[in-house]
Design a protein around this motif. Structure first.
Motif, mmCIF file in Angstrom:
data_model
loop_
_atom_site.group_PDB
_atom_site.id
_atom_site.type_symbol
_atom_site.label_atom_id
_atom_site.label_comp_id
_atom_site.label_asym_id
_atom_site.label_seq_id
_atom_site.Cartn_x
_atom_site.Cartn_y
_atom_site.Cartn_z
ATOM 1 N N ARG A 1 34.224 37.681 50.819
ATOM 2 C CA ARG A 1 34.720 38.983 51.269
ATOM 3 C C ARG A 1 35.193 39.755 50.035
ATOM 4 O O ARG A 1 35.960 39.213 49.250
ATOM 5 C CB ARG A 1 35.899 38.827 52.214
ATOM 6 C CG ARG A 1 35.606 38.067 53.480
ATOM 7 C CD ARG A 1 36.843 37.961 54.345
ATOM 8 N NE ARG A 1 37.075 39.187 55.101
ATOM 9 C CZ ARG A 1 36.521 39.483 56.261
ATOM 10 N NH1 ARG A 1 35.694 38.644 56.817
ATOM 11 N NH2 ARG A 1 36.784 40.605 56.862
ATOM 12 N N PHE A 2 34.727 40.979 49.908
ATOM 13 C CA PHE A 2 35.216 41.813 48.812
ATOM 14 C C PHE A 2 34.934 43.278 49.089
ATOM 15 O O PHE A 2 34.105 43.615 49.938
ATOM 16 C CB PHE A 2 34.619 41.380 47.463
ATOM 17 C CG PHE A 2 33.134 41.586 47.320
ATOM 18 C CD1 PHE A 2 32.610 42.754 46.775
ATOM 19 C CD2 PHE A 2 32.245 40.593 47.711
ATOM 20 C CE1 PHE A 2 31.239 42.947 46.627
ATOM 21 C CE2 PHE A 2 30.875 40.760 47.559
ATOM 22 C CZ PHE A 2 30.378 41.939 47.015
ATOM 23 N N ASP A 3 35.626 44.121 48.362
ATOM 24 C CA ASP A 3 35.394 45.554 48.407
ATOM 25 C C ASP A 3 34.593 45.936 47.168
ATOM 26 O O ASP A 3 34.822 45.395 46.077
ATOM 27 C CB ASP A 3 36.725 46.316 48.432
ATOM 28 C CG ASP A 3 36.495 47.794 48.668
ATOM 29 O OD1 ASP A 3 36.413 48.185 49.852
ATOM 30 O OD2 ASP A 3 36.367 48.549 47.693
ATOM 31 N N MET A 4 33.676 46.848 47.329
ATOM 32 C CA MET A 4 32.810 47.251 46.212
ATOM 33 C C MET A 4 33.608 47.740 45.006
ATOM 34 O O MET A 4 33.161 47.620 43.872
ATOM 35 C CB MET A 4 31.846 48.351 46.668
ATOM 36 C CG MET A 4 30.736 47.858 47.558
ATOM 37 S SD MET A 4 29.442 46.994 46.657
ATOM 38 C CE MET A 4 28.668 48.392 45.847
ATOM 39 N N ALA A 5 34.796 48.271 45.236
ATOM 40 C CA ALA A 5 35.601 48.796 44.128
ATOM 41 C C ALA A 5 36.056 47.706 43.163
ATOM 42 O O ALA A 5 36.426 48.009 42.028
ATOM 43 C CB ALA A 5 36.810 49.549 44.671
ATOM 44 N N VAL A 6 36.016 46.425 43.570
ATOM 45 C CA VAL A 6 36.466 45.357 42.671
ATOM 46 C C VAL A 6 35.374 44.885 41.715
ATOM 47 O O VAL A 6 35.677 44.250 40.704
ATOM 48 C CB VAL A 6 37.041 44.129 43.429
ATOM 49 C CG1 VAL A 6 38.168 44.531 44.355
ATOM 50 C CG2 VAL A 6 35.970 43.357 44.143
ATOM 51 N N VAL A 7 34.122 45.184 42.006
ATOM 52 C CA VAL A 7 33.031 44.674 41.161
ATOM 53 C C VAL A 7 33.200 45.074 39.693
ATOM 54 O O VAL A 7 33.067 44.222 38.809
ATOM 55 C CB VAL A 7 31.652 45.083 41.717
ATOM 56 C CG1 VAL A 7 30.523 44.594 40.809
ATOM 57 C CG2 VAL A 7 31.457 44.539 43.134
ATOM 58 N N PRO A 8 33.545 46.338 39.369
ATOM 59 C CA PRO A 8 33.717 46.687 37.950
ATOM 60 C C PRO A 8 34.865 45.942 37.275
ATOM 61 O O PRO A 8 34.871 45.805 36.050
ATOM 62 C CB PRO A 8 34.003 48.193 37.979
ATOM 63 C CG PRO A 8 33.480 48.672 39.280
ATOM 64 C CD PRO A 8 33.616 47.518 40.232
ATOM 65 N N HIS A 9 35.812 45.437 38.037
ATOM 66 C CA HIS A 9 36.905 44.659 37.448
ATOM 67 C C HIS A 9 36.400 43.309 36.943
ATOM 68 O O HIS A 9 36.891 42.793 35.952
ATOM 69 C CB HIS A 9 38.039 44.465 38.455
ATOM 70 C CG HIS A 9 38.683 45.749 38.858
ATOM 71 N ND1 HIS A 9 39.517 46.467 38.030
ATOM 72 C CD2 HIS A 9 38.581 46.471 40.009
ATOM 73 C CE1 HIS A 9 39.911 47.572 38.655
ATOM 74 N NE2 HIS A 9 39.356 47.600 39.850
ATOM 75 N N TYR A 10 35.427 42.747 37.656
ATOM 76 C CA TYR A 10 34.830 41.473 37.246
ATOM 77 C C TYR A 10 33.728 41.676 36.205
ATOM 78 O O TYR A 10 33.535 40.844 35.326
ATOM 79 C CB TYR A 10 34.243 40.734 38.453
ATOM 80 C CG TYR A 10 35.278 40.197 39.404
ATOM 81 C CD1 TYR A 10 35.900 38.980 39.170
ATOM 82 C CD2 TYR A 10 35.641 40.920 40.540
ATOM 83 C CE1 TYR A 10 36.859 38.477 40.044
ATOM 84 C CE2 TYR A 10 36.597 40.429 41.417
ATOM 85 C CZ TYR A 10 37.196 39.204 41.167
ATOM 86 O OH TYR A 10 38.146 38.718 42.033
ATOM 87 N N TYR A 11 32.990 42.775 36.353
ATOM 88 C CA TYR A 11 31.862 43.071 35.467
ATOM 89 C C TYR A 11 31.991 44.501 34.954
ATOM 90 O O TYR A 11 31.561 45.450 35.608
ATOM 91 C CB TYR A 11 30.530 42.903 36.215
ATOM 92 C CG TYR A 11 30.276 41.482 36.619
ATOM 93 C CD1 TYR A 11 29.789 40.570 35.689
ATOM 94 C CD2 TYR A 11 30.535 41.037 37.904
ATOM 95 C CE1 TYR A 11 29.565 39.248 36.041
ATOM 96 C CE2 TYR A 11 30.319 39.723 38.268
ATOM 97 C CZ TYR A 11 29.835 38.834 37.327
ATOM 98 O OH TYR A 11 29.617 37.527 37.674
ATOM 99 N N PRO A 12 32.595 44.683 33.783
ATOM 100 C CA PRO A 12 32.810 46.035 33.251
ATOM 101 C C PRO A 12 31.528 46.850 33.060
ATOM 102 O O PRO A 12 31.588 48.080 33.060
ATOM 103 C CB PRO A 12 33.502 45.779 31.908
ATOM 104 C CG PRO A 12 34.157 44.446 32.074
ATOM 105 C CD PRO A 12 33.236 43.662 32.962
ATOM 106 N N ASP A 13 30.373 46.186 32.942
ATOM 107 C CA ASP A 13 29.115 46.916 32.760
ATOM 108 C C ASP A 13 28.484 47.348 34.083
ATOM 109 O O ASP A 13 27.432 47.984 34.098
ATOM 110 C CB ASP A 13 28.123 46.090 31.945
ATOM 111 C CG ASP A 13 27.706 44.787 32.623
ATOM 112 O OD1 ASP A 13 28.462 44.272 33.484
ATOM 113 O OD2 ASP A 13 26.623 44.270 32.281
ATOM 114 N N PHE A 14 29.121 47.054 35.211
ATOM 115 C CA PHE A 14 28.546 47.353 36.524
ATOM 116 C C PHE A 14 28.203 48.828 36.693
ATOM 117 O O PHE A 14 27.093 49.168 37.108
ATOM 118 C CB PHE A 14 29.499 46.894 37.634
ATOM 119 C CG PHE A 14 29.033 47.247 39.020
ATOM 120 C CD1 PHE A 14 27.930 46.628 39.581
ATOM 121 C CD2 PHE A 14 29.715 48.193 39.781
ATOM 122 C CE1 PHE A 14 27.494 46.943 40.859
ATOM 123 C CE2 PHE A 14 29.295 48.514 41.060
ATOM 124 C CZ PHE A 14 28.188 47.885 41.605
#
Length: 94
Positions: A70-83
């Motif tokens: 479960r996750f919100d799309m807004a967290v992806v750049p926190h894990y992957y800065p190049d997203f």
């Protein structure tokens, strides 16, 4: 294979995602605020296409079993800065 189904509208949008390969499948619940969708795609792609592109991006970096259930799309750049920089290439038709 990535299967994305929008399960709720509103704010946030909610998606059920199934990722299948020869080793089995994983299931994920993803939320995304309409504002995040606009920020990521400038309205040029559907929310479901945006989620699918995000999963293709994630699968190029980690096995399906390591993607959060479960996750919100807004967290992806926190894990992957190049997203944010890479997402347009995953959205573009191949």
């Amino acid at each position: 294979m990535i299967e994305v189904r929008q399960s709720a509208g509103g704010d946030p949008l909610k998606f059920e995602v199934v990722v299948r390969d020869t080793a089995g499948e994983t299931r994920h619940v993803v939320t995304m605020a309409p504002a995040t969708h606009q920020e990521l795609t400038a309205g040029q792609y559907s929310p479901a296409k945006c989620v699918e592109a995000a999963f293709r991006f994630l699968l190029d970096r980690e096995p399906k079993e390591q993607i959060l259930a479960r996750f919100d799309m807004a967290v992806v750049p926190h894990y992957y800065p190049d997203f944010l920089a890479k997402l347009p290439s995953y959205l573009a038709p191949s």
